[in-house]
Enzyme design. Structure first.
Site, short mmCIF file in Angstrom:
data_model
loop_
_atom_site.label_atom_id
_atom_site.label_comp_id
_atom_site.label_asym_id
_atom_site.label_seq_id
_atom_site.Cartn_x
_atom_site.Cartn_y
_atom_site.Cartn_z
N GLU A 1 0.88 -1.09 0.02
CA GLU A 1 -0.03 0.02 0.01
C GLU A 1 0.87 1.23 -0.02
O GLU A 1 0.98 1.86 -0.98
CB GLU A 1 -0.97 -0.03 1.12
CG GLU A 1 -1.97 0.91 0.92
CD GLU A 1 -3.43 0.19 1.86
OE1 GLU A 1 -4.50 1.08 1.96
OE2 GLU A 1 -3.21 -0.79 2.47
N GLU B 1 -1.72 -0.31 13.39
CA GLU B 1 -2.97 0.42 12.68
C GLU B 1 -3.97 0.14 13.43
O GLU B 1 -5.11 0.84 13.19
CB GLU B 1 -2.82 -0.52 11.26
CG GLU B 1 -4.30 -0.17 10.46
CD GLU B 1 -4.08 -0.68 9.07
OE1 GLU B 1 -3.40 -1.81 9.04
OE2 GLU B 1 -4.68 -0.34 8.24
C1 BGC Z 1 -5.12 2.53 4.78
C2 BGC Z 1 -5.43 3.45 5.98
C3 BGC Z 1 -6.51 4.18 5.18
C4 BGC Z 1 -7.75 3.30 5.06
C5 BGC Z 1 -8.87 3.80 4.39
C6 BGC Z 1 -6.17 1.36 4.61
O1 BGC Z 1 -6.05 0.42 3.72
O2 BGC Z 1 -3.99 1.82 5.26
O3 BGC Z 1 -4.71 3.73 6.71
O4 BGC Z 1 -6.77 5.41 5.88
O5 BGC Z 1 -7.38 2.19 4.47
O6 BGC Z 1 -9.85 3.40 5.20
#
Ligand code: BGC
Length: 883
Positions: free
Chosen positions: A472, A734
């Site tokens: 990502e 996260e």
């Molecule tokens: C990311 C985030 C992002 C989110 C959106 C994730 O996959 O890592 O931090 O803000 O998606 O919902």
């Protein structure tokens, strides 16, 4: 114990210092220092037509102020006169963002500048030392070359007839480039240039390469990686002046360049790099290399975006890490623990037979048996492969065109057993200066500070990224704005965010929409309102923390268009669409509530910006809009039957409180609900997602409950930051939950790092003031809470150091603050629930039983408030004691 010699020495030293101070007093002020242009020191290749100048005036002078300045900008390094601009003596206290107002500046022009100031007594200082800045290529026709492609290595030889006196390279190499001249890498940037929306903008980088060139034959060589461009293209311009004023020599990219695949067999930011040292072509970056077998470069389609100067700290190898330990979970497999989750790669030292394949796999986590757990990297392979050339003296490899987010690295195929130093971690991120410092008597707070520090820096790769490891690493906009204030307290983010805001503007469509990620790859258009809020909010932070009015000028129309877009989607003042809302919470809050909160805030910021820019009609229009959104919000989400907003989660109560949406008569009830939910329903834990978490501690602090904010901050059981730490986190997770496996659970995600700003703003008490932004006025409001014995915080602002340190001593509270020259401060000394008898400054009474005692230099006022005594100061270092 001091020896007699030392005593003698220190005595002499003191006399010398006193003499120096005496000289200063007689001859006036110290010259300005810390000169910057567009936030950068002596920048090379800028493309701002009217750049802004900033300087600093020190901090240890009581009540001192600049009353006037004079700037000279010159074509000559001595700056004897201002042949480009002489501002003359300008009566002004401004020492930050003074706009150039001289002759038009030409492409590649080198400018030198100096500044002096007049102090409060009207005494001029000497001029500063000369600083410099250089313009980039300002017109498309300055670029003589064409975009070329064809391989991972490109080269060009040429002859310089006279001795080179000045040479500049302008390079745009996508996705990434490495520039080499005559056998040497030029500069120390890596993973350059910054990632942009290439069809809108491509960044180029300027280098002074005079010392790399020589009379006679020369070679320039460029390696290209794919980066986020997914291809390899080059635009190159080298302008050389030689002695004797011969005609300028210009070397530009064209199809006369020769290309070859080179040793990098494959490269991907996510998957890693494969480097076959047997494919190296020694001498290819030197003149005289036979490239007969190489092919001519082919013309490439231009990436279309406007060419802009890269004006922010580049990505560099900023540090190296020695692993904590090595284990061998299987024969021939070595796992190194770096002790820290970070971004970068491994610097490998190895000796072995030609063609030996060494594999480096990177991970955040281990399985119980000590092997690598890469499940949460999802599709990112994060593997570097190195094939040895077989040098009997050993060889060193580090990748060029990839980076990994990792704590553990697995080495397999290594010939023999790696020794200490054979595997080192290279820390790689945008090289923003670390300008903050925070420490406290409570160890867990220092651990949180460390998490925030590493979490932030490891997610700065020319854009702020959501994570550093999996498939990502995107510029997710909510992650960016929620972590921005923490980043600003810890690092000099001004140039970096200036660039990011332009990236945001680059994705904005004519209907005002922006996207969830910038550049836009993942997520949607229009952005979730909480994500798109990065546009107004980050522009506002640039104004608040760096006093950057120009940012508001440049982005006002864009911010307004975003607000107008939300308005076009609102029904009766409510924006219902959302995708993520208060993301990854313990308890979910309805998305429309979060979207409408940010709609309201966007309208607020549009109004504030309009006011600052003197657009009073528009300010009024957006203030009205914001007021109507507040009413709509309350109408829609407040449920009189339950007495709470929406489903009554912490976030649902907090957001309307935070933005003053709650009507006065309901405030204390909603606030009690919020606090009750935290303390009784959740046993002093938060249940918020990334949005609620950002505003919870600041809100509690604002309403006098910093004690509760502190308990949440120092909580160690799930869910809390302390819980992450107790489970071995070295960066922010996260999720509040400890999760592993192939799902979404990055272990380095800065979005919960908003607490970092709270450490500085609440515990160290350092706050900007929107009325005099950029720390021209500082509000010190340290929260002396619970069992906290001392706190020390400092930041380097555009005006100089701002710090606040406090300590409890027997029957006393001691607070030291630093206010730079050019700033003033308000210090709220908390009364700690008891009657304050006196406040002294360096032993002299300042305030006594509710009366201000004048006579302390630099202290201009003091008055008693309910919870605190408010002291006003000018610049200087002060030590206050409260009894
Ligand atoms: C990311 C985030 C992002 C989110 C959106 C994730 O996959 O890592 O931090 O803000 O998606 O919902």
């Amino acid at each position: 114990m001091h020896s007699p010699e030392f005593a003698w020495f220190s005595q002499t030293f003191r006399i010398a210092v006193l003499a120096a101070v005496g000289v200063l007093a007689a001859f006036g002020q110290q010259a300005p220092h810390g000169l910057k242009v567009e936030y950068l020191e002596n920048p090379m290749g800028i493309d701002v037509a009217r750049p802004r100048f900033s300087w600093q005036l020190g901090h240890d002078q009581r009540g001192q102020k600049q009353t006037a300045y004079q700037i000279l900008v010159s074509t000559s390094p001595e700056v004897k006169t201002g042949d480009l601009w002489d501002s003359g003596r300008v009566e002004s206290t401004q020492s930050v963002h003074v706009v150039y107002n001289g002759k038009p500046l030409a492409s590649a022009q080198t400018c030198y500048w100096k500044v002096r100031w007049w102090d409060s007594a009207g005494k001029p200082s000497p001029y500063s030392e000369a600083a410099r800045f250089e313009m980039g290529l300002l017109n498309p026709k300055d670029w003589k070359g064409t975009w070329i492609t064809g391989g991972g290595q490109l080269r060009k030889e040429f002859v310089i007839k006279g001795a080179p006196t000045r040479a500049r390279v302008y390079i745009a190499g996508l996705g990434y480039y490495e520039l080499r001249i005559n056998g040497r890498k030029v500069g120390d940037h890596v993973l350059d240039p910054g990632w942009t929306t290439y069809p809108r903008r491509v960044l180029y980088v300027t280098y002074d390469v005079t010392s790399y060139l020589r009379q006679g034959p020369n070679a320039v060589a460029v390696m290209l990686g794919q980066g986020k461009f997914d291809g390899r293209v080059l635009l190159f311009q080298l302008n050389i002046d030689t002695q004797g004023g011969e005609k300028r020599l210009e070397i530009a990219s064209d199809t006369s360049w020769r290309v070859h695949p080179g040793p990098i067999v494959s490269d991907s930011v996510y998957d890693g790099e494969t480097y076959d040292a047997r494919l190296e072509t020694p001498g290819w970056d030197m003149p005289g290399f036979s490239d007969a077998a190489w092919k001519p470069a082919t013309a490439a389609e231009a990436p279309k975006g406007e060419l802009s100067a890269q004006m922010m700290p580049p990505i560099r190898v900023v540090d190296t890490i020695l692993p904590l330990k090595m284990t061998s979970p299987k024969p021939g497999v070595y796992v190194f623990d770096m002790g820290q989750n970070f971004s970068g790669w491994v610097r490998l030292r190895v000796r072995g037979p030609r063609g030996t394949e060494v594999r480096l796999r990177h991970a955040e986590l281990l399985y119980d048996d000590g092997t690598l757990n890469v499940e949460n990297l999802r599709t990112a392979r994060a593997t570097d492969v190195y094939y040895l050339r077989g040098d009997p003296n050993g060889e060193v490899y580090e990748p060029r065109f990839t980076y990994h987010g990792f704590r553990y690295v697995e080495v397999s195929g290594y010939p023999g057993t790696p020794k200490p130093g054979d595997v080192m971690g290279a820390v790689v991120n945008s090289d923003v200066a670390a300008t903050g410092g925070f420490a406290a008597s409570k160890p867990i707070l220092n651990e949180i500070q460390r998490l925030v520090y590493w979490g932030t820096r490891s997610n700065l790769h020319s854009i702020p990224t959501d994570c550093n490891q999996r498939d990502e690493r995107m510029g997710w906009m909510a992650d960016a704005h929620l972590a921005a204030e923490s980043a600003i307290y810890n690092f000099d983010m001004a140039a970096f965010y200036t660039n990011f805001l332009r990236n945001i503007r680059d994705v904005q469509a004519s209907d005002g929409t922006v996207t969830d990620t910038v550049p836009h790859v993942w997520g949607r258009r229009p952005a979730d309102p909480a994500w798109g809020a990065a546009y107004p909010l980050m522009a506002w932070y640039m104004y608040l923390y760096y006093g950057d009015r120009r940012i508001l000028e440049q982005h006002y129309e864009g911010i307004k268009a975003w607000t107008d877009f939300l308005k076009s989607r609102a029904e009766d003042g409510i924006v219902r669409y959302y995708y993520y809302g208060d993301w990854v919470p313990i308890e979910r809050t309805p998305g429309p509530l979060v979207s409408t909160f940010y709609y309201c805030w966007s309208a607020d910021i549009t109004a504030r910006a309009a006011l600052i820019l003197g657009k009073t009609d528009e300010a009024e229009e957006y203030l009205k809009l914001a007021a109507s959104i507040r009413q709509a919000f309350h109408r829609e989400f407040f449920n009189p039957a339950t007495g709470s907003y929406a489903n009554g989660t912490q976030t649902a109560s907090l957001l309307p409180l935070y933005l003053n949406i709650v009507p006065d008569n309901l405030r204390s009830a909603i606030q009690s609900d919020l606090i009750g939910d935290i303390v009784y329903r959740n046993n002093t834990h938060l249940t918020t997602g990334i949005v609620g978490t950002k505003y919870l501690l600041p809100f509690l602090t604002r309403v006098g409950r910093s004690d509760l904010a502190y308990e949440l901050a120092t909580q160690t059981t799930y869910p809390s930051w302390g819980y992450m730490i107790s489970r071995g986190a070295t960066t922010l997770w996260e999720l509040w939950q400890e999760k592993t496996g192939p799902s979404m659970n990055s272990h380095n995600h800065p979005m919960f790092g908003s607490i970092g700003a709270w450490l500085y703003s609440a515990l160290a008490g350092i706050n900007p003031d929107a009325g005099a932004p950029g720390f021209e006025r500082i509000r010190f409001e340290p929260q002396v809470v619970r069992d906290l014995q001392w706190v020390s915080g400092s930041i380097q602002t555009a005006r100089g150091e701002v710090s606040c340190a406090w300590r409890r001593e027997e029957q006393k509270l001691r607070i030291e603050i630093t206010v730079p020259v050019g700033s003033e401060a308000e210090l709220r000394i908390p009364k700690l629930g008891r009657d304050v008898v006196t406040i002294t400054e360096s032993g002299k009474p300042v305030w006594n039983k509710s009366a201000f005692q004048s006579g302390v230099p630099g202290v201009t006022g003091a008055k008693e408030e309910k919870q605190a005594v408010l002291i006003q100061t000018g610049s200087g270092r002060y030590v206050f004691e409260m009894q």
